[in-house]
Design a protein around this motif. Structure first.
Motif, PDB file in Angstrom:
ATOM      1  N   VAL A  89       0.826  -1.207   0.000  1.00 29.80           N
ATOM      2  CA  VAL A  89       0.000   0.000   0.000  1.00 29.80           C
ATOM      3  C   VAL A  89       0.862   1.259   0.000  1.00 29.80           C
ATOM      4  O   VAL A  89       0.563   2.236  -0.695  1.00 29.80           O
ATOM      5  CB  VAL A  89      -0.951  -0.005   1.215  1.00 29.80           C
ATOM      6  N   LYS A  90       1.947   1.227   0.764  1.00 26.05           N
ATOM      7  CA  LYS A  90       2.790   2.420   0.870  1.00 26.05           C
ATOM      8  C   LYS A  90       3.388   2.809  -0.477  1.00 26.05           C
ATOM      9  O   LYS A  90       3.594   3.991  -0.764  1.00 26.05           O
ATOM     10  CB  LYS A  90       3.887   2.201   1.905  1.00 26.05           C
ATOM     11  N   ALA A  91       3.670   1.820  -1.329  1.00 20.84           N
ATOM     12  CA  ALA A  91       4.208   2.127  -2.654  1.00 20.84           C
ATOM     13  C   ALA A  91       3.175   2.865  -3.496  1.00 20.84           C
ATOM     14  O   ALA A  91       3.517   3.772  -4.261  1.00 20.84           O
ATOM     15  CB  ALA A  91       4.647   0.843  -3.346  1.00 20.84           C
ATOM     16  N   TYR A  92       1.899   2.500  -3.370  1.00 18.36           N
ATOM     17  CA  TYR A  92       0.845   3.220  -4.090  1.00 18.36           C
ATOM     18  C   TYR A  92       0.725   4.650  -3.560  1.00 18.36           C
ATOM     19  O   TYR A  92       0.447   5.582  -4.328  1.00 18.36           O
ATOM     20  CB  TYR A  92      -0.489   2.492  -3.932  1.00 18.36           C
ATOM     21  N   GLY A 103       2.003  16.625 -11.896  1.00 20.47           N
ATOM     22  CA  GLY A 103       0.826  17.117 -12.596  1.00 20.47           C
ATOM     23  C   GLY A 103       0.078  16.048 -13.355  1.00 20.47           C
ATOM     24  O   GLY A 103      -0.751  16.357 -14.218  1.00 20.47           O
ATOM     25  N   ARG A 104       0.327  14.790 -13.034  1.00 19.55           N
ATOM     26  CA  ARG A 104      -0.373  13.681 -13.682  1.00 19.55           C
ATOM     27  C   ARG A 104      -1.565  13.302 -12.810  1.00 19.55           C
ATOM     28  O   ARG A 104      -1.582  12.257 -12.148  1.00 19.55           O
ATOM     29  CB  ARG A 104       0.576  12.501 -13.883  1.00 19.55           C
ATOM     30  N   PHE A 105      -2.577  14.148 -12.826  1.00 17.55           N
ATOM     31  CA  PHE A 105      -3.657  14.056 -11.857  1.00 17.55           C
ATOM     32  C   PHE A 105      -4.529  12.808 -12.054  1.00 17.55           C
ATOM     33  O   PHE A 105      -4.911  12.157 -11.083  1.00 17.55           O
ATOM     34  CB  PHE A 105      -4.501  15.322 -11.903  1.00 17.55           C
ATOM     35  N   MET A 110      -5.951   7.267 -10.086  1.00 12.14           N
ATOM     36  CA  MET A 110      -5.986   5.823 -10.318  1.00 12.14           C
ATOM     37  C   MET A 110      -5.090   5.088  -9.328  1.00 12.14           C
ATOM     38  O   MET A 110      -5.456   4.028  -8.804  1.00 12.14           O
ATOM     39  CB  MET A 110      -5.575   5.515 -11.752  1.00 12.14           C
ATOM     40  N   SER A 111      -3.916   5.646  -9.037  1.00  9.84           N
ATOM     41  CA  SER A 111      -3.012   5.014  -8.072  1.00  9.84           C
ATOM     42  C   SER A 111      -3.608   5.031  -6.677  1.00  9.84           C
ATOM     43  O   SER A 111      -3.524   4.042  -5.935  1.00  9.84           O
ATOM     44  CB  SER A 111      -1.661   5.742  -8.076  1.00  9.84           C
ATOM     45  N   GLU A 116      -6.505   2.391  -2.123  1.00 12.56           N
ATOM     46  CA  GLU A 116      -7.699   2.292  -1.286  1.00 12.56           C
ATOM     47  C   GLU A 116      -8.327   0.903  -1.373  1.00 12.56           C
ATOM     48  O   GLU A 116      -8.810   0.371  -0.370  1.00 12.56           O
ATOM     49  CB  GLU A 116      -8.716   3.353  -1.707  1.00 12.56           C
ATOM     50  N   ARG A 117      -8.328   0.319  -2.567  1.00 13.93           N
ATOM     51  CA  ARG A 117      -8.888  -1.033  -2.706  1.00 13.93           C
ATOM     52  C   ARG A 117      -8.100  -2.040  -1.876  1.00 13.93           C
ATOM     53  O   ARG A 117      -8.682  -2.939  -1.255  1.00 13.93           O
ATOM     54  CB  ARG A 117      -8.905  -1.439  -4.182  1.00 13.93           C
ATOM     55  N   LEU A 118      -6.778  -1.888  -1.842  1.00  8.70           N
ATOM     56  CA  LEU A 118      -5.969  -2.780  -1.015  1.00  8.70           C
ATOM     57  C   LEU A 118      -6.289  -2.598   0.461  1.00  8.70           C
ATOM     58  O   LEU A 118      -6.363  -3.579   1.217  1.00  8.70           O
ATOM     59  CB  LEU A 118      -4.483  -2.512  -1.255  1.00  8.70           C
TER      60      LEU A 118
END
Length: 378
Positions: A89-92, A103-105, A110-111, A116-118
């Motif tokens: 999770v921490k990597a996400y 700026g890749r919003f 998505m990340s 959150e799903r994890l």
């Protein structure tokens, strides 16, 4: 924060290097920490001996690169960590942070959703993505990107002639009852989000993602819609006059609240001695005219320094008090807004601050802006 070694991996030179890197990060020496983590990664790749988890090393180096403001390198390291361990999770979280700063919003959203799903699968709340998504929403909005608002699209009907009487929009049985198979909608945002930026009069193009069962999508008042909204939802005020129903509209969720058409086409007429909006979360309010009649401020923004809402292309006036109050440590941004108040356009209490951007911004009132320091009583 960086990941600490586990009891099972406390031996070997790579573990010692990882521990050294962790200490350097905690001391704020990010350059040396990144170099130490790089040595540990190279050594781990070349060695057959038991070594620390490679995913942890990449994730920790991502943290060091974030400290160096090398966001592209931080993003690459976070991706490497996820490739090695898709449950980290921490990597996400690191990946979301790096994508936000780049700026890749849309990618950041998505990340964060993947993280959150994890958390939901693991029934864990050790990492909170909600405040990070608030940052994505605010930063994106200032760049014309609204990808963080990927939830439902709710609409508020005009109260029409009843607005002057403090009443909601007329009842409509076909709209006021929960609708079966109401689709969850997602705005098709490109990098510039031109549909929102141009204030289109027609509803935004949307893509059905899933059925949500018996849930309403049309509401008779702004307050009713805000109460029903969830994080990431959009609320569209249809053209006409709306009102606050005589009480404050409490915004405690990450929502996009915007008016249809041009500025002035969607107007909130509030006649009360309570603020029109009481904002304590990173929401975005845009293209709405607020006409406040009463002896309270039109907009109250309060909270910690993580509360950073965006008021964008709005007109806010108050005939009896200040237009905008900001207190606590809140950090709102007002972009291309017209602000007018009888006493003061903007009033800041304590450590509160705001950013004021846009060539067309103006403040009208007896005082443009005032900063008060609130004493602490012992």
């Amino acid at each position: 924060m960086v990941d600490s070694p586990s009891a099972a991996t406390t031996q070997g030179p790579c573990t010692l290097l990882k521990d050294e890197g962790n200490q350097l990060v905690q001391a704020g020496n990010f350059h040396s920490a990144a170099a130490v983590y790089s040595r540990a990664i190279s050594m781990a790749k070349a060695s057959a001996d038991p070594q620390p988890d490679m995913a942890v090393l990449y994730c920790n180096r991502s943290a060091a690169n974030m400290g160096l403001c090398d966001f592209f390198a931080a993003m690459l390291d976070a991706k490497c960590a996820i490739e090695l361990d898709q449950t980290m999770v921490k990597a996400y979280y690191r990946l979301t942070q790096a994508q936000l700063h780049l700026g890749r919003f849309k990618a950041a959203v998505m990340s964060a959703r993947a993280g959150e799903r994890l958390l939901n699968v693991n029934a864990s709340r050790t990492t909170d993505f909600s405040m990070l998504l608030d940052q994505v929403a605010a930063a994106g909005a200032l760049q014309g990107d609204y990808a963080a608002f990927d939830g439902r699209v709710l609409q508020v009907r005009s109260a029409g002639e009843d607005a002057w009487l403090g009443r909601p929009a007329p009842e409509d049985p076909t709209l006021d009852e929960p609708q079966a198979h109401t689709p969850l909608l997602q705005l098709k945002c490109n990098e510039q989000c031109t549909d929102l930026d141009k204030h289109r009069t027609d509803p935004p193009q949307s893509t059905p993602l899933a059925t949500t069962g018996m849930r309403r999508a049309s509401f008779r008042s702004v307050k009713e819609a805000v109460d029903a909204a969830q994080d990431g939802d959009q609320i569209i005020l249809l053209p006409g006059i709306h009102n606050g129903m005589g009480e404050a509209i409490n915004i405690t969720k990450r929502i996009l609240l915007r008016g249809s058409g041009q500025l002035g086409d969607s107007k909130i007429d509030q006649r009360a001695n309570s603020p029109t909006f009481r904002i304590s979360r990173g929401a975005v309010i845009m293209n709405i005219e607020v006409d406040m009649t009463g002896f309270r401020e039109a907009v109250l923004i309060t909270g910690t320094d993580r509360v950073s809402p965006v008021l964008q292309k709005c007109s806010i006036s108050c005939s009896g008090d200040d237009a905008v109050h900001v207190n606590g440590k809140a950090r709102p941004t007002l972009q291309q807004c017209n602000i007018s108040g009888k006493k003061c356009g903007r009033l800041f209490l304590g450590a509160a601050k705001s950013s004021w951007t846009g060539a067309t911004s103006q403040v009208v009132g007896n005082r443009h802006a005032k900063q008060w320091t609130v004493p602490v009583w012992k």
